[in-house]
Scaffold this motif. Structure first.
Motif, mmCIF file in Angstrom:
data_model
loop_
_atom_site.group_PDB
_atom_site.id
_atom_site.type_symbol
_atom_site.label_atom_id
_atom_site.label_comp_id
_atom_site.label_asym_id
_atom_site.label_seq_id
_atom_site.Cartn_x
_atom_site.Cartn_y
_atom_site.Cartn_z
ATOM 1 N N UNK A 132 -69.358 -77.769 49.195
ATOM 2 C CA UNK A 132 -69.581 -76.394 49.679
ATOM 3 C C UNK A 132 -68.094 -75.752 49.673
ATOM 4 N N UNK A 133 -67.181 -76.655 50.140
ATOM 5 C CA UNK A 133 -65.772 -76.145 50.112
ATOM 6 C C UNK A 133 -65.197 -75.820 48.602
ATOM 7 N N UNK A 134 -65.519 -76.800 47.701
ATOM 8 C CA UNK A 134 -65.336 -76.520 46.156
ATOM 9 C C UNK A 134 -66.013 -75.225 45.717
ATOM 10 N N UNK A 135 -67.099 -75.208 46.278
ATOM 11 C CA UNK A 135 -67.888 -74.001 45.761
ATOM 12 C C UNK A 135 -67.188 -72.565 46.135
ATOM 13 N N UNK A 136 -66.565 -72.524 47.418
ATOM 14 C CA UNK A 136 -65.922 -71.579 48.025
ATOM 15 C C UNK A 136 -64.702 -71.040 47.214
ATOM 16 N N UNK A 137 -63.921 -72.150 46.672
ATOM 17 C CA UNK A 137 -62.620 -71.799 46.145
ATOM 18 C C UNK A 137 -62.930 -71.007 44.798
ATOM 19 N N UNK A 138 -64.110 -70.792 44.411
ATOM 20 C CA UNK A 138 -64.554 -69.737 43.302
ATOM 21 C C UNK A 138 -65.221 -68.591 43.594
ATOM 22 N N UNK A 139 -65.345 -68.381 44.841
ATOM 23 C CA UNK A 139 -65.921 -67.060 45.235
ATOM 24 C C UNK A 139 -64.904 -65.907 45.693
ATOM 25 N N UNK A 140 -65.564 -64.860 46.116
ATOM 26 C CA UNK A 140 -64.696 -63.914 46.757
ATOM 27 C C UNK A 140 -64.349 -63.938 48.189
ATOM 28 N N UNK A 141 -64.631 -65.479 48.565
ATOM 29 C CA UNK A 141 -64.648 -65.743 50.133
ATOM 30 C C UNK A 141 -63.857 -66.972 50.100
ATOM 31 N N UNK A 142 -62.518 -67.005 49.572
ATOM 32 C CA UNK A 142 -62.000 -68.331 49.656
ATOM 33 C C UNK A 142 -61.833 -69.139 50.728
ATOM 34 N N UNK A 143 -61.643 -70.341 50.865
ATOM 35 C CA UNK A 143 -61.474 -70.980 52.190
ATOM 36 C C UNK A 143 -59.954 -70.579 52.781
ATOM 37 N N UNK A 144 -59.913 -70.782 54.219
ATOM 38 C CA UNK A 144 -58.728 -70.180 54.966
ATOM 39 C C UNK A 144 -58.419 -71.418 55.829
ATOM 40 N N UNK A 145 -57.331 -71.227 56.335
ATOM 41 C CA UNK A 145 -56.728 -72.291 57.424
ATOM 42 C C UNK A 145 -57.940 -73.201 58.072
ATOM 43 N N UNK A 146 -58.839 -72.120 58.830
ATOM 44 C CA UNK A 146 -59.830 -72.997 59.780
ATOM 45 C C UNK A 146 -60.684 -73.742 58.836
ATOM 46 N N UNK A 147 -60.991 -73.166 57.634
ATOM 47 C CA UNK A 147 -61.954 -73.990 56.631
ATOM 48 C C UNK A 147 -61.462 -75.325 56.766
ATOM 49 N N UNK A 148 -60.240 -75.458 56.030
ATOM 50 C CA UNK A 148 -59.757 -76.595 55.929
ATOM 51 C C UNK A 148 -59.457 -77.531 57.147
ATOM 52 N N UNK A 149 -59.068 -77.150 58.136
ATOM 53 C CA UNK A 149 -59.008 -77.799 59.342
ATOM 54 C C UNK A 149 -60.385 -78.466 59.941
ATOM 55 N N UNK A 150 -61.441 -77.486 59.536
ATOM 56 C CA UNK A 150 -62.767 -77.908 59.900
ATOM 57 C C UNK A 150 -63.106 -79.343 59.176
ATOM 58 N N UNK A 151 -62.864 -79.420 57.974
ATOM 59 C CA UNK A 151 -63.005 -80.391 56.990
ATOM 60 C C UNK A 151 -62.211 -81.722 57.339
ATOM 61 N N UNK A 152 -61.014 -81.373 57.500
ATOM 62 C CA UNK A 152 -59.949 -82.514 57.571
ATOM 63 C C UNK A 152 -60.395 -83.046 58.966
#
Length: 571
Positions: A421-441
């Motif tokens: 899902x994170x990889x899918x986000x990178x190609x949308x108009x809604x790219x991941x932000x800091x909170x997104x990465x922090x959540x996954x990490x």
């Protein structure tokens, strides 16, 4: 009378041309001041200076009994003048070496200086005093001008009133305001509101109401802020019924039916008296021509839902419908949030069905509320169902939607799905932000999947997103927990090179982990990096280090380390 006991006053602002009598008086002053260091001048020299004054040169003006400067204490005035800004503002020059006997004496004698001035001079002094923040002196000057029938400078009075009110000198603010109004000035609504707010804060409600009446007659009508301030003050003092009567009386007097004030009143009634009383007041005030709107009702629904009073929220909903209105999206979202928090999923489904049948369809905020509530309740499968339902109804998810799902997936161990899902986000108009990465990490680190966490971390850096303390702490926690302390040390060094701040807790975690693995050398290196980075270790860190060195059979090194720590001023 001996000249040495004479009282003279000196003023430096707006010096008029001296007449012969004043010149002779100044000559006497200079003669008396000879022993104090003042330059002695003849009458001829003073007349020459007076001529210069006609050409634009300022000259001291001396008056008998104006500022009561005591000429028998002329030796100490210069220090006093330097320390007393009031003297400078009102014009006591440095060359006049006279010192008042007391501060109180000076203050009481400044009035005499004001009395001798005309309106223009006093107004200029008033502006200077206000400009320098001398509120007490400015207030005294306004009072003197009122006694002299001089009209004060109205903009300065306005600034003075606001300043006095803000420093809680409301009595003086009221005095200046009264003088301003009696002199023909019209304080603006903001000035009135500041004063009324200060009166209400001090509990002077009767004075605030009297000022409200004066305000209505002065040409500055009260506004929403005025009424809200007074109504809140009444409720804060426990006078709910007084607040209700006050608003009814204002409506009868022709006050505009401000909807914001109406909403504030109803919410206060609901908070202090309950929803039933609020509904009664709604009907009563409607008789005065002030009708509720959906915003008023939504505030009641929101308050009851936040308090967990769902039965009273339902009462408000029935009242909305009985008034011929329809709940809107905000009403439904507020209810859904409360129902999800309490786990009433059947009622949630019922409200969603109603929303689909009305013109207020679920929005992205509605779905976010639902998915967040389901994820917190551990119902991830149902949250994912709503996600697909959202897509099927052409409602585009936002970053909040994705962050909610990613966090729940990471906690539930659905790591591969979360990464996809994170990889899918990178190609949308809604790219991941800091909170997104922090959540996954954080999710990966807690599951011990530190290699994947590091991969996401480097991907984050490639996209130009700067990690924060949460990112670093999650990584180091996961690495240390996986017994990969050396790898954690490398990450910390890399972070330090990028000049990103590292908290003491992260250093502590790494140093303690290294000590447990007997990696004493690296632990000491980390301690040095920590100190050079401006972080101060606590007692646990250095005591653990010393114990680790001693347990490794290096007692001399432990003693040397302890000495080094003392050199670094670590207790």
């Amino acid at each position: 009378m001996a000249l040495s006991n004479s009282l003279l006053e000196v003023q430096l602002l707006h010096y008029p041309i001296l007449n012969p009598k004043q010149l002779n008086l100044c000559f006497k002053v200079c003669c008396l001041s000879n022993n104090s260091g003042c330059k002695k001048q003849s009458c001829l020299e003073l007349k020459r200076n007076n001529a210069r004054r006609r050409n634009g040169y300022p000259l001291l003006r001396c008056y008998g009994l104006q500022n009561s400067v005591c000429m028998d204490q002329v030796d100490d005035v210069e220090d006093y003048v330097e320390d007393n800004e009031e003297v400078h503002l009102l014009g006591l020059g440095r060359n006049c070496r006279a010192k008042p006997k007391s501060r109180k004496h000076v203050g009481s004698l400044f009035d005499g200086a004001f009395v001798e001035n005309d309106k223009e001079t006093n107004n200029e002094i008033l502006q200077n005093l206000c400009g320098f923040g001398k509120l007490t002196e400015a207030c005294r000057l306004v009072e003197v001008m009122a006694r002299l029938n001089q009209i004060p400078h109205f903009p300065s009075c306005t600034n003075l009133i606001r300043g006095l009110a803000k420093v809680d000198q409301v009595d003086k603010a009221m005095s200046v305001l009264k003088i301003m109004v009696m002199s023909g000035g019209i304080p603006d609504t903001i000035t009135y509101n500041i004063t009324i707010g200060n009166l209400c804060k001090k509990g002077y409600l009767r004075s605030a109401l009297m000022l409200l009446d004066d305000m209505s007659l002065s040409g500055s009508p009260p506004d929403v802020i005025t009424y809200n301030t007074i109504i809140r003050a009444m409720f804060d003092r426990g006078n709910a019924e007084q607040g209700i009567r006050f608003w009814k009386d204002q409506l009868k007097k022709g006050c505009p039916p401000y909807m914001i004030t109406y909403t504030v009143l109803i919410e206060l009634i609901c908070r202090h008296c309950g929803s039933s009383r609020a509904m009664e007041v709604l009907e009563d005030i409607a008789m005065e021509g002030c009708f509720p709107d959906i915003v008023t009702f939504n505030s009641l629904v929101n308050y009851n839902c936040r308090q967990g009073k769902l039965a009273e929220a339902a009462l408000v909903i029935r009242c909305i419908i009985s008034h011929g209105m329809e709940p809107n999206t905000i009403t439904y979202n507020t209810l859904l949030h409360s129902l999800c928090s309490h786990g009433f999923w059947d009622e949630v489904a019922e409200i969603l069905t109603i929303m689909y049948q009305t013109s207020y369809r679920p929005t992205v905020i509605t779905y976010n509320i639902l998915m967040n509530g389901l994820c917190k309740a551990g119902l991830l499968d149902r949250a994912i169902e709503f996600f697909y339902q959202m897509l099927s109804r052409n409602c585009s998810p936002d970053i909040v939607t994705y962050n909610t799902l990613l966090g729940a997936m990471s906690r539930a161990g659905m790591i591969e799905e979360a990464i996809q899902l994170l990889g899918f986000l990178s190609n949308t108009s809604c790219p991941p932000v800091l909170i997104t990465y922090n959540t996954i990490i954080d999710g990966l680190a807690r599951k011990g999947l530190v290699e994947k966490a590091l991969k996401i971390y480097h991907q984050m850096l490639e996209y130009g997103i700067t990690p924060d303390d949460i990112t670093r702490r999650s990584l180091i926690y996961g690495l240390c927990r996986a017994n990969l302390v050396e790898k954690g040390a490398e990450v910390m060094k890399e972070i330090s090179k990028r000049e990103h701040g590292i908290r003491v807790s992260a250093y502590k975690m790494a140093i303690l982990g290294l000590c447990r693995k007997n990696e004493i050398d690296m632990a000491i290196q980390f301690l040095e990096v920590m100190l050079t980075g401006g972080c101060k270790p606590d007692e646990t860190i250095y005591s653990t280090l010393i114990e680790g060195v001693a347990e490794a059979g290096m007692e001399d090194e432990a003693e040397e380390l302890q000495k080094k720590l003392k050199q670094w001023r670590i207790p």
